[in-house]
Design a protein around this motif. Structure first.
Motif, PDB file in Angstrom:
ATOM      1  N   LYS A 166      69.147  42.215 -24.515  1.00 17.24           N
ATOM      2  CA  LYS A 166      68.137  40.907 -24.503  1.00 17.24           C
ATOM      3  C   LYS A 166      68.835  39.807 -25.199  1.00 17.24           C
ATOM      4  O   LYS A 166      69.604  39.996 -26.478  1.00 17.24           O
ATOM      5  N   ALA A 167      68.529  38.597 -24.785  1.00 12.67           N
ATOM      6  CA  ALA A 167      69.418  37.335 -25.210  1.00 12.67           C
ATOM      7  C   ALA A 167      67.959  36.293 -25.703  1.00 12.67           C
ATOM      8  O   ALA A 167      67.100  36.390 -25.159  1.00 12.67           O
ATOM      9  N   TYR A 168      68.413  35.807 -26.864  1.00 11.19           N
ATOM     10  CA  TYR A 168      67.381  35.030 -27.431  1.00 11.19           C
ATOM     11  C   TYR A 168      68.013  33.756 -27.825  1.00 11.19           C
ATOM     12  O   TYR A 168      69.133  33.596 -27.805  1.00 11.19           O
ATOM     13  N   TRP A 169      67.156  32.531 -27.890  1.00 14.79           N
ATOM     14  CA  TRP A 169      67.625  31.393 -28.168  1.00 14.79           C
ATOM     15  C   TRP A 169      67.098  30.903 -29.388  1.00 14.79           C
ATOM     16  O   TRP A 169      66.084  30.736 -29.924  1.00 14.79           O
ATOM     17  N   ASP A 170      68.081  30.350 -30.338  1.00 12.36           N
ATOM     18  CA  ASP A 170      67.878  30.050 -31.387  1.00 12.36           C
ATOM     19  C   ASP A 170      68.013  28.430 -31.270  1.00 12.36           C
ATOM     20  O   ASP A 170      69.075  27.514 -31.191  1.00 12.36           O
ATOM     21  N   SER A 171      66.838  28.050 -31.313  1.00 20.17           N
ATOM     22  CA  SER A 171      66.565  26.580 -31.257  1.00 20.17           C
ATOM     23  C   SER A 171      66.976  25.658 -32.454  1.00 20.17           C
ATOM     24  O   SER A 171      67.358  24.415 -32.289  1.00 20.17           O
ATOM     25  N   THR A 172      67.121  26.077 -33.543  1.00 16.46           N
ATOM     26  CA  THR A 172      67.573  25.398 -34.622  1.00 16.46           C
ATOM     27  C   THR A 172      68.913  24.989 -34.537  1.00 16.46           C
ATOM     28  O   THR A 172      69.509  23.963 -34.784  1.00 16.46           O
ATOM     29  N   ASN A 173      69.983  26.072 -34.138  1.00 13.36           N
ATOM     30  CA  ASN A 173      71.342  25.840 -33.878  1.00 13.36           C
ATOM     31  C   ASN A 173      71.774  25.522 -32.579  1.00 13.36           C
ATOM     32  O   ASN A 173      72.903  25.200 -32.240  1.00 13.36           O
ATOM     33  N   ASN A 174      71.066  25.647 -31.740  1.00  7.72           N
ATOM     34  CA  ASN A 174      71.009  25.604 -30.177  1.00  7.72           C
ATOM     35  C   ASN A 174      71.903  26.579 -29.586  1.00  7.72           C
ATOM     36  O   ASN A 174      73.033  26.073 -28.699  1.00  7.72           O
ATOM     37  N   VAL A 175      71.869  27.815 -29.702  1.00 11.67           N
ATOM     38  CA  VAL A 175      72.646  28.786 -29.333  1.00 11.67           C
ATOM     39  C   VAL A 175      72.050  30.221 -28.896  1.00 11.67           C
ATOM     40  O   VAL A 175      71.011  30.326 -29.640  1.00 11.67           O
ATOM     41  N   VAL A 176      72.725  30.659 -28.048  1.00 11.01           N
ATOM     42  CA  VAL A 176      72.296  32.232 -27.711  1.00 11.01           C
ATOM     43  C   VAL A 176      72.507  33.277 -28.876  1.00 11.01           C
ATOM     44  O   VAL A 176      73.558  33.158 -29.373  1.00 11.01           O
ATOM     45  N   GLN A 229      64.310  37.866 -34.337  1.00  5.45           N
ATOM     46  CA  GLN A 229      63.538  37.142 -35.552  1.00  5.45           C
ATOM     47  C   GLN A 229      63.664  35.630 -35.541  1.00  5.45           C
ATOM     48  O   GLN A 229      64.725  35.324 -35.511  1.00  5.45           O
ATOM     49  N   ASN A 230      62.552  35.251 -35.312  1.00  8.38           N
ATOM     50  CA  ASN A 230      62.232  33.501 -35.406  1.00  8.38           C
ATOM     51  C   ASN A 230      63.125  32.816 -34.048  1.00  8.38           C
ATOM     52  O   ASN A 230      63.426  31.731 -34.246  1.00  8.38           O
ATOM     53  N   ASN A 231      63.392  33.600 -33.072  1.00  8.54           N
ATOM     54  CA  ASN A 231      63.797  32.976 -31.937  1.00  8.54           C
ATOM     55  C   ASN A 231      63.180  33.487 -30.700  1.00  8.54           C
ATOM     56  O   ASN A 231      62.428  34.282 -30.828  1.00  8.54           O
ATOM     57  N   ASP A 232      63.414  32.750 -29.549  1.00  9.46           N
ATOM     58  CA  ASP A 232      62.675  33.003 -28.423  1.00  9.46           C
ATOM     59  C   ASP A 232      63.506  33.708 -27.145  1.00  9.46           C
ATOM     60  O   ASP A 232      64.618  33.268 -27.191  1.00  9.46           O
ATOM     61  N   PRO A 233      62.702  34.713 -26.768  1.00 13.23           N
ATOM     62  CA  PRO A 233      63.502  35.443 -25.681  1.00 13.23           C
ATOM     63  C   PRO A 233      63.954  34.586 -24.538  1.00 13.23           C
ATOM     64  O   PRO A 233      63.178  33.700 -23.835  1.00 13.23           O
ATOM     65  N   ILE A 234      64.972  34.566 -23.783  1.00 15.54           N
ATOM     66  CA  ILE A 234      65.306  33.821 -22.517  1.00 15.54           C
ATOM     67  C   ILE A 234      65.759  34.759 -21.524  1.00 15.54           C
ATOM     68  O   ILE A 234      65.946  34.256 -20.640  1.00 15.54           O
ATOM     69  N   GLY A 235      66.236  35.854 -21.653  1.00 17.90           N
ATOM     70  CA  GLY A 235      66.768  36.636 -20.634  1.00 17.90           C
ATOM     71  C   GLY A 235      67.575  37.780 -21.180  1.00 17.90           C
ATOM     72  O   GLY A 235      67.288  38.293 -22.181  1.00 17.90           O
TER      73      GLY A 235
END
Length: 109
Positions: free
Chosen positions: A69-79, A84-90
């Motif tokens: 699973k890959a998550y998006w860290d919106s704070t640092n704009n990176v996969v 934890q604290n990140n959004d699943p994207i794929g």
């Protein structure tokens, strides 16, 4: 079928912030992962792809194999591999070494 609109891989949306072509964004309250098809000014209508595999900026720590699973860290704009604290994207579509600054990710459909 009288109610079919489109296949739905590309969605038209207007975002409050400017985006550049290839930038990952999270659309709406559902945080639908999508990649900008072009460069758009703030509050301008744009096209966003919601499916496919994209090379995205990646955190330079942690490893992944195909299917993780890959998550998006919106704070640092990176996969990232961190949920934890990140959004699943794929899912990762290619192996990712710890030092890799980009990662191939297959977006959720």
């Amino acid at each position: 079928m009288n109610n079919f609109i489109q296949k739905g891989r590309t969605i038209t949306a207007t975002l409050a912030a400017a985006v550049t072509s290839g930038q990952l964004v999270l659309l709406g309250n559902g945080k639908l992962p999508a990649v900008a098809s072009g460069t758009y000014a703030a509050n301008a209508e744009g096209e966003y792809n919601t499916g496919g595999v994209y090379a995205l900026p990646s955190a330079t720590n942690g490893t992944a194999v195909v299917g993780d699973k890959a998550y998006w860290d919106s704070t640092n704009n990176v996969v990232t591999i961190t949920a934890q604290n990140n959004d699943p994207i794929g899912h990762f579509a290619a192996p990712k070494a710890a030092a890799d600054s980009t990662a191939n990710v297959r977006l959720w459909l």
